[in-house]
Design an enzyme around this catalytic site. Structure first.
Site, PDB file in Angstrom:
ATOM      1  N   HIS A  60       0.816  -1.217   0.000  1.00  0.00           N
ATOM      2  CA  HIS A  60       0.000   0.000   0.000  1.00  0.00           C
ATOM      3  C   HIS A  60       0.849   1.266   0.000  1.00  0.00           C
ATOM      4  O   HIS A  60       0.340   2.358  -0.284  1.00  0.00           O
ATOM      5  CB  HIS A  60      -0.946  -0.008   1.205  1.00  0.00           C
ATOM      6  CG  HIS A  60      -2.277   0.610   0.911  1.00  0.00           C
ATOM      7  ND1 HIS A  60      -2.431   1.718   0.119  1.00  0.00           N
ATOM      8  CD2 HIS A  60      -3.541   0.261   1.312  1.00  0.00           C
ATOM      9  CE1 HIS A  60      -3.713   2.040   0.035  1.00  0.00           C
ATOM     10  NE2 HIS A  60      -4.401   1.168   0.737  1.00  0.00           N
ATOM     11  N   ARG A  61       2.123   1.169   0.322  1.00  0.00           N
ATOM     12  CA  ARG A  61       2.999   2.339   0.267  1.00  0.00           C
ATOM     13  C   ARG A  61       3.230   2.784  -1.175  1.00  0.00           C
ATOM     14  O   ARG A  61       3.527   3.959  -1.429  1.00  0.00           O
ATOM     15  CB  ARG A  61       4.344   2.040   0.927  1.00  0.00           C
ATOM     16  CG  ARG A  61       4.273   1.654   2.396  1.00  0.00           C
ATOM     17  CD  ARG A  61       5.623   1.178   2.900  1.00  0.00           C
ATOM     18  NE  ARG A  61       6.123   0.042   2.131  1.00  0.00           N
ATOM     19  CZ  ARG A  61       7.301  -0.532   2.335  1.00  0.00           C
ATOM     20  NH1 ARG A  61       8.113  -0.083   3.274  1.00  0.00           N
ATOM     21  NH2 ARG A  61       7.682  -1.561   1.604  1.00  0.00           N
TER      22      ARG A  61
END
Length: 431
Positions: A404-405
């Site tokens: 998700h980064r």
């Protein structure tokens, strides 16, 4: 003067390895290209070839030795006309360790790396960190301990002869160790390390030493789950059109001895999907985001003792016949431990297929530093809506794990939708 045979770096990131097996013995004559030893890295067991000609005068590091540092002398070769016994006598002796003196404090650069213990040859058993009234510690470890109020007598050293290095003191809480002992008082003893979990009494069991590969898998995947914020997206794909196309292609490729697997087509579909959704073909890099210009797919291959991910490069621009040929060759050599480092390092995304084991659906752990991995289950007959009518179709469940980064949920969903479309309308990946 004898030729020093040193532990080679068999990959760009290799720092140490296990000298698994010697293929020669002292007194053997070798020439360039002869196989000398098998060396186990964190990914494979690789053969080490001779470069020079001569006679094996002395084997310095015995087979089965773990943690042999890159560049450490492992054997001596006597050159042409040189006395092998005289060459053997020049084998490196254990390095005598001088008492450590604390130099004047000096600023450490902000980018200083963790200090690694120097290799000794041959490798002696570790000694206690304290020897008489002297504690063996590197200057950097002493400075860190002094700044943080750590008593070095209470720290167990992991360096040569039990020497305390930077890594040993970094994990100690400031002020947590006992204060320096008063004159004549016994030095504080370190708390015993927790004993490894033992098998329950009465149950027959065997303790198996971890290989370098298994240690690396344990470390990397633990770090992945602890540091990478995973999220998961699952879709169902109708495989009937893809299976039909595969049958037609295999009929046409029969004369060339090429046979496409379902996994070959799924690798192609993932590569094309990444090209269609380039914001998903990325990886997180601290303050930067690396965006790749091509799709290199790592495919998970189970091998004895672990897992390895050989890479098929530039999937979008390769025909399916070549993907199939490369995948078969890479998988075979992976199981034999014959892959070169550049064949299993890199990759922009991964695919893991457990369908052949009848697994319906699973969530895979991201292979860092990559940004995603696709987990593929088995194709099975299920009720499925086809053209607004309920029918029986061959359905496969696929789950994407995303970092998700680097990849937002909408981008991950777009990639999964593109993959599903390419699987269900497979001619699109061939155009």
């Amino acid at each position: 003067m004898p030729i020093e045979l040193k532990m080679p770096a068999l990959s760009p990131t290799m720092e140490e390895g296990t000298l698994a097996k010697w293929l020669v013995k002292e007194g053997d004559t070798v020439k360039s290209g002869d196989l000398l030893a098998e060396i186990e890295t964190d990914k494979a067991t690789m053969e080490f070839e001779a470069v020079d000609e001569g006679t094996i005068a002395k084997i310095v590091i015995p087979e089965g030795t773990d943690g042999v540092k890159v560049g450490e002398v492992i054997a001596l070769i006597a050159g042409e006309g040189e006395d092998a016994s005289a060459a053997a006598s020049s084998a490196p002796a254990p390095k005598a360790e001088k008492p450590a003196e604390a130099p004047a404090p000096k600023a450490e650069p902000a980018t200083a790396k963790a200090e690694a213990p120097k290799a000794d040859a041959p490798r002696p058993a570790a000694q206690p960190a304290a020897s008489g009234d002297r504690v063996k510690a590197s200057p950097l470890a002493r400075r860190i301990a002094q700044a943080q109020g750590i008593d070095l007598a209470a720290v167990t050293g992991s360096g040569p002869h039990g020497r305390i290095v930077k890594a040993d003191v970094e994990g100690v809480k400031p002020g947590a160790a006992a204060p320096a002992a008063a004159a004549g008082a016994p030095a504080a003893q370190p708390a015993p390390a927790p004993a490894p979990a033992a098998a329950p009494a009465g149950i027959p069991a065997e303790t198996i030493k971890l290989s370098n590969m298994r240690k690396t898998i344990a470390k990397r995947l633990t770090e992945s789950k602890q540091t990478v914020p995973h999220y998961y997206l699952t879709i169902d794909c109708n495989l009937d059109a893809l299976l039909k196309l595969r049958g037609e292609l295999n009929a046409g490729l029969e004369g060339r001895g090429v046979k496409l697997s379902v996994n070959d087509l799924l690798i192609k579909a993932l590569g094309v999907a990444l090209a269609e959704v380039p914001d998903a073909n990325v990886q997180f890099a601290g303050d930067n985001l690396v965006k790749f210009q091509r799709s290199d797919i790592s495919m998970a291959v189970a091998i004895p003792g672990g897992l390895i991910t050989p890479v098929i490069t530039d999937v979008v621009n390769k025909p399916l016949s070549r993907i199939a040929t490369e995948a078969k060759d890479l998988a075979a050599r992976a199981r034999e431990g014959k892959l070169a480092p550049e064949e299993y390092q890199g990759g922009t995304a991964s695919i893991s297929n457990l369908g052949m084991f009848g697994i319906k659906q699973f969530d895979a752990v991201i292979n860092p530093p990559q940004g995603m991995i696709l987990a593929v289950g088995a194709g099975e007959k299920r009720p499925y809506v086809v053209n607004d009518a309920l029918a029986i179709a061959t359905v496969m469940t696929a789950t994407g794990s995303f970092d998700h980064r680097a990849i937002d949920g909408a981008v991950g969903a777009e990639l999964m939708a593109a993959f599903k479309r390419l699987v269900e309308k497979p001619l699109g990946m061939l155009a």
